[in-house]
Write a protein that holds these residues in place. Structure first.
Motif, PDB file in Angstrom:
ATOM      1  N   TYR A 160       0.990  -1.193   0.209  1.00 36.84           N
ATOM      2  CA  TYR A 160       0.137   0.051  -0.039  1.00 36.84           C
ATOM      3  C   TYR A 160       0.902   1.401   0.135  1.00 36.84           C
ATOM      4  O   TYR A 160       1.788   1.311   0.634  1.00 36.84           O
ATOM      5  CB  TYR A 160      -0.831  -0.018   1.379  1.00 36.84           C
ATOM      6  N   ALA A 161       0.563   1.964  -0.602  1.00 35.18           N
ATOM      7  CA  ALA A 161       1.277   3.511  -1.067  1.00 35.18           C
ATOM      8  C   ALA A 161       0.560   4.469   0.017  1.00 35.18           C
ATOM      9  O   ALA A 161      -0.836   4.717  -0.079  1.00 35.18           O
ATOM     10  CB  ALA A 161       1.514   3.871  -2.244  1.00 35.18           C
ATOM     11  N   LEU A 162       0.981   5.224   0.895  1.00 34.62           N
ATOM     12  CA  LEU A 162       0.432   6.281   1.812  1.00 34.62           C
ATOM     13  C   LEU A 162       0.270   7.707   0.892  1.00 34.62           C
ATOM     14  O   LEU A 162       1.402   8.344   0.140  1.00 34.62           O
ATOM     15  CB  LEU A 162       1.209   6.450   2.844  1.00 34.62           C
ATOM     16  N   ARG A 163      -0.963   8.106   0.648  1.00 30.58           N
ATOM     17  CA  ARG A 163      -0.938   9.424   0.167  1.00 30.58           C
ATOM     18  C   ARG A 163      -2.239  10.201   0.772  1.00 30.58           C
ATOM     19  O   ARG A 163      -3.357   9.730   0.754  1.00 30.58           O
ATOM     20  CB  ARG A 163      -1.476   9.618  -1.589  1.00 30.58           C
ATOM     21  N   ALA A 164      -1.762  11.393   1.313  1.00 30.30           N
ATOM     22  CA  ALA A 164      -2.878  12.546   1.717  1.00 30.30           C
ATOM     23  C   ALA A 164      -3.777  11.541   2.795  1.00 30.30           C
ATOM     24  O   ALA A 164      -5.115  11.821   2.765  1.00 30.30           O
ATOM     25  CB  ALA A 164      -3.590  13.095   0.926  1.00 30.30           C
ATOM     26  N   GLY A 165      -3.100  10.852   3.680  1.00 36.46           N
ATOM     27  CA  GLY A 165      -4.105  10.130   4.632  1.00 36.46           C
ATOM     28  C   GLY A 165      -4.724   8.763   4.055  1.00 36.46           C
ATOM     29  O   GLY A 165      -5.437   8.359   4.891  1.00 36.46           O
ATOM     30  N   LEU A 166      -4.277   8.436   2.894  1.00 39.70           N
ATOM     31  CA  LEU A 166      -5.013   7.174   2.329  1.00 39.70           C
ATOM     32  C   LEU A 166      -4.064   6.187   2.213  1.00 39.70           C
ATOM     33  O   LEU A 166      -2.914   6.410   1.987  1.00 39.70           O
ATOM     34  CB  LEU A 166      -5.446   7.723   0.865  1.00 39.70           C
ATOM     35  N   LEU A 167      -4.505   4.813   2.284  1.00 45.12           N
ATOM     36  CA  LEU A 167      -3.840   3.675   1.904  1.00 45.12           C
ATOM     37  C   LEU A 167      -4.227   3.030   0.508  1.00 45.12           C
ATOM     38  O   LEU A 167      -5.455   2.530   0.344  1.00 45.12           O
ATOM     39  CB  LEU A 167      -4.232   2.505   2.932  1.00 45.12           C
ATOM     40  N   LEU A 168      -3.155   3.318  -0.275  1.00 47.24           N
ATOM     41  CA  LEU A 168      -3.681   2.844  -1.890  1.00 47.24           C
ATOM     42  C   LEU A 168      -2.825   1.764  -2.016  1.00 47.24           C
ATOM     43  O   LEU A 168      -2.002   1.415  -2.259  1.00 47.24           O
ATOM     44  CB  LEU A 168      -3.031   3.824  -2.650  1.00 47.24           C
ATOM     45  N   PRO A 169      -3.956   0.530  -2.326  1.00 51.12           N
ATOM     46  CA  PRO A 169      -3.481  -0.831  -2.876  1.00 51.12           C
ATOM     47  C   PRO A 169      -2.788  -0.801  -4.072  1.00 51.12           C
ATOM     48  O   PRO A 169      -3.160  -0.041  -5.140  1.00 51.12           O
ATOM     49  CB  PRO A 169      -4.700  -1.455  -2.969  1.00 51.12           C
ATOM     50  N   TRP A 170      -1.629  -1.222  -4.081  1.00 48.68           N
ATOM     51  CA  TRP A 170      -0.556  -1.259  -5.400  1.00 48.68           C
ATOM     52  C   TRP A 170      -0.753  -2.407  -6.290  1.00 48.68           C
ATOM     53  O   TRP A 170      -1.018  -3.580  -5.676  1.00 48.68           O
ATOM     54  CB  TRP A 170       0.893  -1.215  -4.803  1.00 48.68           C
ATOM     55  N   SER A 171      -0.617  -2.297  -7.489  1.00 46.89           N
ATOM     56  CA  SER A 171      -0.546  -3.351  -8.375  1.00 46.89           C
ATOM     57  C   SER A 171       0.253  -2.919  -9.708  1.00 46.89           C
ATOM     58  O   SER A 171       0.513  -1.634  -9.908  1.00 46.89           O
ATOM     59  CB  SER A 171      -1.861  -3.736  -8.878  1.00 46.89           C
ATOM     60  N   PHE A 172       0.588  -3.641 -10.560  1.00 49.34           N
ATOM     61  CA  PHE A 172       1.480  -3.483 -11.654  1.00 49.34           C
ATOM     62  C   PHE A 172       0.606  -2.468 -12.720  1.00 49.34           C
ATOM     63  O   PHE A 172       1.072  -1.807 -13.428  1.00 49.34           O
ATOM     64  CB  PHE A 172       1.842  -4.825 -12.548  1.00 49.34           C
ATOM     65  N   ASP A 173      -0.719  -2.596 -12.363  1.00 49.16           N
ATOM     66  CA  ASP A 173      -1.744  -1.840 -13.450  1.00 49.16           C
ATOM     67  C   ASP A 173      -1.966  -0.407 -12.773  1.00 49.16           C
ATOM     68  O   ASP A 173      -2.350   0.351 -13.492  1.00 49.16           O
ATOM     69  CB  ASP A 173      -3.031  -2.645 -13.641  1.00 49.16           C
ATOM     70  N   GLY A 174      -1.353  -0.260 -11.685  1.00 55.45           N
ATOM     71  CA  GLY A 174      -1.934   1.223 -10.993  1.00 55.45           C
ATOM     72  C   GLY A 174      -2.240   0.688  -9.545  1.00 55.45           C
ATOM     73  O   GLY A 174      -2.492  -0.115  -8.974  1.00 55.45           O
ATOM     74  N   TYR A 175      -2.933   1.994  -8.870  1.00 57.74           N
ATOM     75  CA  TYR A 175      -3.460   1.777  -7.562  1.00 57.74           C
ATOM     76  C   TYR A 175      -4.975   1.620  -7.616  1.00 57.74           C
ATOM     77  O   TYR A 175      -5.785   2.194  -8.341  1.00 57.74           O
ATOM     78  CB  TYR A 175      -3.094   3.196  -6.849  1.00 57.74           C
ATOM     79  N   GLY A 176      -5.510   0.794  -6.750  1.00 54.39           N
ATOM     80  CA  GLY A 176      -6.787   0.544  -6.305  1.00 54.39           C
ATOM     81  C   GLY A 176      -7.545   1.549  -5.385  1.00 54.39           C
ATOM     82  O   GLY A 176      -7.058   2.682  -5.130  1.00 54.39           O
ATOM     83  N   LYS A 177      -8.764   1.199  -5.240  1.00 55.12           N
ATOM     84  CA  LYS A 177      -9.704   2.114  -4.183  1.00 55.12           C
ATOM     85  C   LYS A 177      -8.822   2.240  -2.743  1.00 55.12           C
ATOM     86  O   LYS A 177      -8.275   1.043  -2.273  1.00 55.12           O
ATOM     87  CB  LYS A 177     -10.930   1.593  -4.097  1.00 55.12           C
ATOM     88  N   PRO A 178      -8.828   3.440  -2.055  1.00 54.10           N
ATOM     89  CA  PRO A 178      -8.248   3.539  -0.899  1.00 54.10           C
ATOM     90  C   PRO A 178      -8.788   2.395   0.231  1.00 54.10           C
ATOM     91  O   PRO A 178      -9.950   1.984   0.174  1.00 54.10           O
ATOM     92  CB  PRO A 178      -8.397   5.033  -0.632  1.00 54.10           C
ATOM     93  N   ARG A 179      -7.949   2.004   1.025  1.00 52.70           N
ATOM     94  CA  ARG A 179      -8.507   1.221   2.208  1.00 52.70           C
ATOM     95  C   ARG A 179      -8.427   1.807   3.486  1.00 52.70           C
ATOM     96  O   ARG A 179      -7.420   2.687   3.725  1.00 52.70           O
ATOM     97  CB  ARG A 179      -7.490   0.074   2.153  1.00 52.70           C
ATOM     98  N   LEU A 180      -9.401   1.801   4.044  1.00 55.58           N
ATOM     99  CA  LEU A 180      -9.619   2.577   5.415  1.00 55.58           C
ATOM    100  C   LEU A 180      -9.886   1.567   6.622  1.00 55.58           C
ATOM    101  O   LEU A 180     -10.959   1.025   6.767  1.00 55.58           O
ATOM    102  CB  LEU A 180     -10.796   3.501   5.477  1.00 55.58           C
ATOM    103  N   GLY A 181      -8.684   1.535   7.391  1.00 54.93           N
ATOM    104  CA  GLY A 181      -8.788   0.616   8.434  1.00 54.93           C
ATOM    105  C   GLY A 181      -8.782  -1.046   8.138  1.00 54.93           C
ATOM    106  O   GLY A 181      -8.556  -1.292   6.916  1.00 54.93           O
ATOM    107  N   GLY A 182      -8.859  -1.578   9.128  1.00 56.71           N
ATOM    108  CA  GLY A 182      -9.101  -3.282   8.982  1.00 56.71           C
ATOM    109  C   GLY A 182      -7.769  -3.864   8.750  1.00 56.71           C
ATOM    110  O   GLY A 182      -7.428  -4.953   8.477  1.00 56.71           O
ATOM    111  N   LEU A 183      -6.309  -3.213   8.763  1.00 56.51           N
ATOM    112  CA  LEU A 183      -5.229  -3.962   8.649  1.00 56.51           C
ATOM    113  C   LEU A 183      -4.633  -4.602   9.974  1.00 56.51           C
ATOM    114  O   LEU A 183      -5.320  -4.191  11.033  1.00 56.51           O
ATOM    115  CB  LEU A 183      -4.073  -2.935   8.251  1.00 56.51           C
ATOM    116  N   PRO A 184      -3.983  -5.510  10.005  1.00 57.64           N
ATOM    117  CA  PRO A 184      -3.209  -6.139  11.103  1.00 57.64           C
ATOM    118  C   PRO A 184      -2.494  -5.364  11.870  1.00 57.64           C
ATOM    119  O   PRO A 184      -2.324  -4.067  11.700  1.00 57.64           O
ATOM    120  CB  PRO A 184      -2.266  -7.306  10.712  1.00 57.64           C
ATOM    121  N   ALA A 185      -2.516  -5.832  13.237  1.00 51.73           N
ATOM    122  CA  ALA A 185      -2.051  -4.984  14.235  1.00 51.73           C
ATOM    123  C   ALA A 185      -0.409  -4.493  13.953  1.00 51.73           C
ATOM    124  O   ALA A 185       0.150  -3.463  14.352  1.00 51.73           O
ATOM    125  CB  ALA A 185      -1.837  -5.649  15.758  1.00 51.73           C
ATOM    126  N   LEU A 186       0.432  -5.458  13.006  1.00 50.02           N
ATOM    127  CA  LEU A 186       1.790  -4.895  12.777  1.00 50.02           C
ATOM    128  C   LEU A 186       1.851  -4.820  11.253  1.00 50.02           C
ATOM    129  O   LEU A 186       1.499  -5.701  10.749  1.00 50.02           O
ATOM    130  CB  LEU A 186       2.521  -5.761  13.479  1.00 50.02           C
TER     131      LEU A 186
END
Length: 217
Positions: A160-186
């Motif tokens: 995921y790339a961080l941009r302006a408070g957003l977590l953007l899922p990375w792929s070879f085709d580009g970035y997906g819809k921002p993910r908000l929360g729900g990530l593991p503790a570490l």
């Protein structure tokens, strides 16, 4: 079959038809006859990111491009500069000179030094980038806001790339819809610490057009 020369944020090299905005290299790591990668993944600590077009020059990708008919450096390709920086590359002082000088100034400022030379940058990156580091940094979800924009982190095998408070899922085709929360503790930090220091000091890399600009939090 596409050639194996597309780099992900972890520094791994893949075969995919997806195209990117930048090229770069880590020295000679291919066989020009078969146009396949050798077992080694770098022959130099100078991992650079370059312009795909520069002064009208052309090369046969993963072919024989050295002046005397040898392999020359191995062309690698990146979705964008954010991806290349995460993988441990830095701007080229030849084809991207002004960007490289800016990166160097930002890193020197972060380190409270009057300046820093390319070999020193390469040495700092080599011990911290994902592909060659002996240990990897982690961060708690609530601490993500402390990381500078364009930092890449990983969770559950996804970058995921961080941009302006957003977590953007990375792929070879580009970035997906921002993910908000729900990530593991570490969460693992992919972008090397030296690169993050340059980002925090004001270096602004080139993003792929699929990355949203607005802060939607």
């Amino acid at each position: 079959m596409p050639l194996q020369n597309r780099v992900d944020p972890f520094g791994e090299i893949h075969s995919t038809p997806a195209r990117g905005l930048f090229t770069g290299n880590r020295g000679v790591i291919h066989d020009p006859d078969s146009r396949t990668l050798l077992k080694r993944r770098w022959t130099s600590r100078a991992w650079i990111v370059c312009e795909c077009e520069f002064r009208g020059r052309s090369r046969e990708v993963m072919g024989r491009n050295a002046p005397r008919g040898g392999a020359g450096w191995t062309e690698l390709f990146f979705l964008d500069e954010v991806t290349a920086l995460a993988a441990g590359h830095r701007p080229c002082f030849y084809c991207r000179r002004e960007r490289a000088k800016r990166f160097s100034r930002c890193l020197a400022e972060a380190l409270h030094r009057p300046g820093i030379r390319a070999p020193e940058i390469d040495a700092l990156l080599h011990v911290k980038r994902w592909a060659s580091a002996r240990s990897r940094e982690t961060v708690e979800p609530e601490e993500l806001h402390r990381l500078p924009d364009a930092t890449v982190v990983a969770s559950g095998g996804t970058a995921y790339a961080l941009r302006a408070g957003l977590l953007l899922p990375w792929s070879f085709d580009g970035y997906g819809k921002p993910r908000l929360g729900g990530l593991p503790a570490l969460i693992s930090i992919v972008t090397p610490s030296a690169t993050r220091a340059a980002l925090a000091a004001g270096y602004q890399p080139v993003w792929h057009p699929t990355a949203p600009v607005e802060d939607r939090t």
